[in-house]
Each structure stands twice: as C-alpha cells, then as structure tokens.
Design a protein around this motif. Structure first.
Motif, PDB file in Angstrom:
ATOM      1  N   GLN A 229       0.597  -1.138  -0.498  1.00 47.36           N
ATOM      2  CA  GLN A 229      -0.421  -0.429   0.182  1.00 47.36           C
ATOM      3  C   GLN A 229       1.024   1.074   0.029  1.00 47.36           C
ATOM      4  O   GLN A 229       0.113   2.295   0.267  1.00 47.36           O
ATOM      5  N   PRO A 233      -0.532   6.386   0.120  1.00 44.11           N
ATOM      6  CA  PRO A 233      -0.432   7.851   0.928  1.00 44.11           C
ATOM      7  C   PRO A 233       0.431   9.255   0.014  1.00 44.11           C
ATOM      8  O   PRO A 233      -0.508  10.305  -0.528  1.00 44.11           O
ATOM      9  N   TYR A 236      -1.962   9.777  -3.725  1.00 40.22           N
ATOM     10  CA  TYR A 236      -3.358  10.617  -3.662  1.00 40.22           C
ATOM     11  C   TYR A 236      -3.048  11.558  -2.944  1.00 40.22           C
ATOM     12  O   TYR A 236      -4.067  12.651  -3.234  1.00 40.22           O
ATOM     13  N   ALA A 237      -2.072  11.916  -1.927  1.00 37.65           N
ATOM     14  CA  ALA A 237      -2.540  13.420  -1.415  1.00 37.65           C
ATOM     15  C   ALA A 237      -1.560  14.675  -1.675  1.00 37.65           C
ATOM     16  O   ALA A 237      -1.786  15.560  -1.869  1.00 37.65           O
ATOM     17  N   GLY A 292      -4.732   1.731   7.939  1.00 33.95           N
ATOM     18  CA  GLY A 292      -5.411   2.838   7.449  1.00 33.95           C
ATOM     19  C   GLY A 292      -6.405   3.108   8.579  1.00 33.95           C
ATOM     20  O   GLY A 292      -6.317   4.882   8.409  1.00 33.95           O
ATOM     21  N   GLY A 295      -3.885   4.547  10.304  1.00 37.93           N
ATOM     22  CA  GLY A 295      -3.508   6.017   9.534  1.00 37.93           C
ATOM     23  C   GLY A 295      -4.466   7.836   9.406  1.00 37.93           C
ATOM     24  O   GLY A 295      -3.660   8.259   9.583  1.00 37.93           O
ATOM     25  N   ALA A 299      -3.059  10.402  10.775  1.00 37.39           N
ATOM     26  CA  ALA A 299      -2.214  11.507  10.266  1.00 37.39           C
ATOM     27  C   ALA A 299      -2.673  12.865   9.964  1.00 37.39           C
ATOM     28  O   ALA A 299      -2.608  13.901  10.825  1.00 37.39           O
ATOM     29  N   ARG A 304      -3.687  13.704   4.205  1.00 36.99           N
ATOM     30  CA  ARG A 304      -2.932  12.447   3.690  1.00 36.99           C
ATOM     31  C   ARG A 304      -4.342  11.463   4.471  1.00 36.99           C
ATOM     32  O   ARG A 304      -3.917  10.292   4.968  1.00 36.99           O
ATOM     33  N   ALA A 307      -6.005  10.081   2.193  1.00 41.42           N
ATOM     34  CA  ALA A 307      -6.285   8.693   1.374  1.00 41.42           C
ATOM     35  C   ALA A 307      -5.768   7.540   2.820  1.00 41.42           C
ATOM     36  O   ALA A 307      -6.206   6.226   2.054  1.00 41.42           O
ATOM     37  N   PHE A 308      -5.275   7.567   4.258  1.00 40.78           N
ATOM     38  CA  PHE A 308      -5.273   6.590   4.835  1.00 40.78           C
ATOM     39  C   PHE A 308      -7.102   5.941   5.136  1.00 40.78           C
ATOM     40  O   PHE A 308      -6.890   4.815   5.433  1.00 40.78           O
TER      41      PHE A 308
END
Lengths: 502, 122
Positions: A229, A233, A236-237, A292, A295, A299, A304, A307-308
């Motif tokens: 994975q 993050p 996407y972040a 996730g 996260g 975050a 982020r 994303a998580f």
C-alpha cells in the motif's frame, strides 16, 4: 441484443480524447462541453448495458470477429456492467467538480487525460481476456500518470515518479504472471481459463499456485493491500484533489480483478489452489484496515488523512472479497459501490477545504475558511460515510459484511468495529481542528468566485450515497444475484462461445 | 538452450531489481528497463523454446507458438512508451527540485510543508 454496444464504453472516450487533443487543443470551453457530454453519454450507455446484462445475462463481443479463445473478447456480465456504471457516475461528479473549481484550467490536457482514464478503466472492467486486462491497465496507468502530475509542482512531480516506478514494477510482475499462465494452460481468455483449470494435470498444480499468487500480488498492488500500500498515501496526497477523487475507482479495479479471478478462475473449490488466495487476502485485508485506521488517526495533513481513509476502506472491501463465498461477495460489492463514492466525496471535500485554508496541516489551526458552514456540513456527511456510521450506506455496508462473517465473528468483528472507532476519532479530531478551533479566529476575506458546479459534484456523490442507502433492499437483492452468477460461471463461459466464434 | 535462457532471465531480473532499489532516479529507470527485458524474454519462453520452426501449424513436424510473439510485441511497445514517460517525469522532477533523489525526505522543503494554498495539496 446489444451487438456493438459493449465496446462503446471503450471507444467513445478514446474517440473523444483524440478529438480533444487534435481539434480542441486551445479551447477550454469546447473541451469542457465535449467532456461533460461524453460522460453523460457514457452514463446513459452504462445504464443501458446494466439493464441488458440484468435481463439477458452475460454477453460477448468478439473484437475483429475472431472466435474466442483465439481473438480478444469483451464480456458484459452483471459485475462488469455495474462497475462501468459506477465509473461513469463518479466521472460525472469529478468532471463537474473539476470545471467548477477551475482545476481543469491548470494544465492543458485535463479533459483528454480523464477520457483516456475512463477508456482504460472501462476496458479493464469489460475485457474477457487476461492479457487485454494488462493492456487496459497500462492505458489507465499512463493516463493516471498524466493526471497525477496535473498542475505541476516539485513535490507532485517526485511523488509522481515514485508512483510510476512502483506501477512499472507491478506491470512487470503482471507480465511474468501472464506468461506463467499461458505456459501452464495455453490460454489467456478468462472464460477459457475458468473452463480448463479444473481439468489441469496434477503436475502443473505447483506452477498454477505460483501463477495465482503472482496475479493476486499484482491486483493487490492496484488495490493498495498491505504490504503493497506504500504508493497510495504519497500519490493520493500529492495528486490534485479532484484527480485523487477519480483515483478512488482505480483501487477498485484491483478489487474487481481480484474478485473476477479469485471467484471465477481460481475458485475455492479448485483442487490446485484451494483456499490459497483466500488465506492470503483475508489476513492482509485485516491488517490493511488496521493500518488505514491508525493512519487516519495519525495523519498530519488533510489529504493524507483521506488517503488513509481510502486504504481502510480497501481493507474492509478486501476482507469481504477474501472469503470468496456468495454472501460475502454480495456484501463486498455493496461496500465497493459505497466506498468508491464515499472516498471520492471525501477527497472533493478535502480539496474544497485545502483551496480555502492557509495550509493543509492538521497539527495547527488556520483562520476559518470561506463558506465554512456549508463545507463543514459536507465534511461531516462524508466523514460519517467513510467511518461507516449510520445513517449513510457505510453503516449498511459494514453491517452486511459483519452479518456475512458470523462464522469468524471474534476476529473480523473486533477488527472492523475497533478500526471504525479509530476512524471516527480521527475524522472528529480533524474536523474540530479544521472547523471548530478556527471559529475564534478572524476570518480571511472571501474573494473567491462562487463554485456552483464544484458543490454540485460533491453533493452529487453524497446524493449517490443517500440513494444507495434508501435503495439498499433492491440493490442488495440485485448484488446477491450478481455474486451468485460469479460463483456459477457457466453462463459466463457459455456466453464466450469458446471455439465457435461470432 | 533452456539453461542459457533461464540464466539470462535470472540475471536480468536480479540486476533490474537491484537497480530499482537505488535512490537516484536514473539507476531506477535503468533497473525498470532491465526488468522489462527480462519479462520480454520470459514471455517468449512461455510458448516453449523451439528452434528453426515456422509459427504456422502444419508447416512441419512441430511449430513455434505465434501467440507469445504477439504478446512480446505488445509488451515491448508498452514498456518502451512507459520508459519514455518515466524518463520525462524524472527529468521534470530533476529540473523542478534540483536533485534526482527518488525518496521524499521529510526535511525536503518541497513536500509536506507547502504553505501556498493553491498548490498546497501536499
């Protein structure tokens, strides 16, 4: 009969994208109108295909009229039709948001790249050939590389480089897996594989197990399953918010392919692989969900955090996929529908916040943003959906999954419920930093143009979630029949008319 | 011949993996190229290794499997295009940030710490 309709979700965006690049290069307005029109057409097409697949069963399209398994086929069944409709609906919200927020004006090629992305993802959902799946993966990836670095910037370019490198390794792995598949079975047609594998000689079982694990690894990379994975993050972040929202459906391509191969090609009753895939995916899904959720709690920036949240939702989806029974698969499909819309809505809300806020950090406050009331309401709705609280569809999705896992209740229930609690905490903490703490500070002057279309896109996604909640009864009934057909692939195999041609 | 092909694929993969794990973008791209070479040869081998045979059924006792050749052709074209894309992105990243490190160090002012609200999706 549908005839040539099946290939239109691939051909239409490809044609429109080419037209945009050549004929509308410098005309943003024309590109916007064409893009929205094309996506509206895609929605109508997807609805028609969904209706056709539900009433007539699986249908096949022979590319170039070459008979299967020698040529490439596209196969429309209930699952692929549903995923294409999900893609088209998400694309509509995203393109409206992109136009409303002005994201599409920050680079020359947002609209053509989006169309190419639609072509790649739509093709990946529709194809009935494993190598063709690889080709469509590459199409969607190359479009996503362009979208990922849309708008430019140093951090984005370097996060994009990592993303591309990671996916190129994934592509190499995919090719290794496909070569192994071909060397063991002599075919790459999915229906042909499903028909041939049960009769495979005993001596090839070891090779087949390697093949299955390699394929699942590739799909796990796409679906951001722990331990693969790490790309998500950062990607996407750093991607533009609107692109990250569109990427919410890209992880689902991994989930879809896992489901297609795990349920149809390597079903749990196949003697060579048995429960091998399930044994790998289920624990990985549980760990993904926990990571996730942690996260989300930890975050440091808003992107982020979302994303998580996306990783956690993929974890939940993979838990449900990994059991490979009709009941759990129906729950997984409902959760995939829900989590795609919810993750995308959350990314759009995050983008609304970030573009108004002084910085993206959650560790310190910033002056209150413009339109804070409306945006905070949107944030709360999206957070409720992501965390899986009532009354939105995330709650129903998790309930369906919990219900399907009565046999393994102690482990699965506790992980899902605990991680939901962590996510509620994480989203609440971020919400209070974003919206409550600044209320004592002085507001920044609001000089933004109204972004009606951006809010329309966000509301559209939330409306989709509400519809999914209200229509949960008919939808789950339909999904139940869909997952039943996935575990009884005779219809799919018969539709491909192996060795007979069109 | 089997041993030779196997050693070639193994060596290419090992070199590719080692280079892919480097910290600078140029070796990483070289490593990805090596990996794609390895997988191209591997795809060829998936149709069984035969020598001096036409890829046509009925032209002789045995025949070379034509499908892996088509697959390799597709794979070569795609990996070629992808290498070009990642090359451009690496050059773009190098020109924008002034170095070609692949990792995103937290101390790097460029990421995770952008204050510009327009570009601050970091």
């Amino acid at each position: 009969m549908t005839g040539h309709w099946i290939i239109l979700p691939v051909v239409l965006p490809a044609f429109v994208a080419g037209l945009m690049v050549t004929a509308m290069r410098n005309d943003l307005l024309l590109k916007r109108v064409t893009g929205v029109t094309s996506i509206l057409l895609l929605n109508a097409l997807a609805l028609a295909l969904l209706w056709s697949a539900s009433t007539h069963g699986p249908q096949v399209y022979f590319l170039g009229d070459w008979p299967a398994p020698f040529g490439i086929v596209l196969v429309l069944d209930r699952l692929s039709a549903m995923m294409v409709l999900l893609l088209a609906a998400l694309a509509l919200a995203v393109v409206l948001y992109a136009i409303g927020s002005g994201w599409d004006a920050k680079g020359a090629h947002f609209h053509p790249l989006l169309q190419f992305l639609l072509m790649g993802i739509g093709g990946a959902f529709l194809t009935g050939d494993a190598f063709n799946l690889f080709v469509f993966f590459e199409i969607l990836l190359i479009a996503s590389y362009g979208l990922m670095i849309h708008g430019g910037g140093s951090a984005r370019a370097r996060a994009g480089l990592q993303y591309v490198a990671f996916n190129l390794i994934g592509s190499s792995l995919f090719l290794f897996a496909l070569a192994l598949t071909y060397s063991v079975t002599g075919t790459l047609n999915i229906a042909d594989l499903a028909a041939k594998l049960p009769d495979l000689p005993q001596g090839d079982a070891a090779m087949l197990r390697v093949t299955a694990v390699l394929l699942i690894l590739v799909f796990a990379i796409k679906g951001a399953l722990v331990p693969l994975q790490f790309w998500l993050p950062g990607t996407y972040a750093n991607a533009p918010g609107v692109v990250a929202a569109m990427f919410a459906v890209m992880t689902k391509v991994g989930a879809y392919a896992t489901l297609r191969f795990g349920a149809m090609v390597f079903p749990p009753d196949l003697p060579a692989t048995g429960t091998l895939i399930s044994d790998l995916i289920l624990p990985a899904g549980l760990v993904t969900l926990v990571i996730g959720a942690i996260g989300v709690l930890g975050a440091s920036t808003l992107p982020r955090l979302v994303a998580f949240g996306g990783i956690a939702s993929m974890g939940t989806a993979f838990i449900a996929i990994g059991a490979f029974t009709p009941a759990t698969t129906a729950a997984a499909l409902y959760y995939i529908l829900h989590s795609t819309l919810a993750t995308a809505a959350m990314f759009l809300v995050a983008d609304l916040v970030i573009r108004r806020r002084a910085h993206a950090r959650l560790t310190e406050t910033a002056p209150p943003i413009a339109q804070a009331g409306l945006i905070s309401a949107l944030y709360m709705a999206a957070a409720i959906a992501m965390a899986g609280m009532p009354p939105l569809s995330g709650f129903l999705g998790k309930l369906l999954i919990l219900d399907a896992f009565r046999a393994q209740a102690p482990l699965v229930w506790s992980v899902i419920l605990l991680s939901s609690f962590l996510m509620i905490l994480g989203f609440a903490r971020a919400g209070s930093t974003l919206f409550w703490k600044p209320s004592a500070m002085e507001a920044a002057p609001d000089d933004r143009a109204p972004e009606g279309l951006a809010f329309t896109g966000t509301f559209g996604l939330l409306a989709g979630l509400v519809a999914l909640t209200l229509l949960a009864g008919p939808v789950t009934g339909w999904l139940g029949a869909t997952s039943e057909s996935l575990y009884a692939p005779q219809g799919y195999i018969a539709a491909a008319r192996l060795g007979q041609g069109g | 011949m089997e041993a030779l092909v196997a050693i070639t694929i193994g060596t290419l993969t090992a070199v590719g993996l080692y280079l892919t794990l480097r910290l600078r973008s140029f070796p990483v791209i070289l490593g990805l190229t090596m990996l794609s070479y390895a997988v191209n040869v591997f795809l060829f081998a998936s149709g069984r290794l035969v020598q001096n045979q036409a890829p046509i059924i009925g032209s002789g006792e045995t025949y070379a499997d034509p499908l892996p050749q088509a697959l390799v052709l597709t794979a070569i074209v795609i990996s070629f295009g992808m290498t070009a894309v990642i090359m451009i992105m690496a050059i773009g990243g190098f020109l924008e940030s002034g170095h070609d490190r692949v990792n995103m160090a937290a101390s790097d002012p460029a990421d995770a710490d952008q204050d510009d609200a327009e570009e601050g999706w970091a």
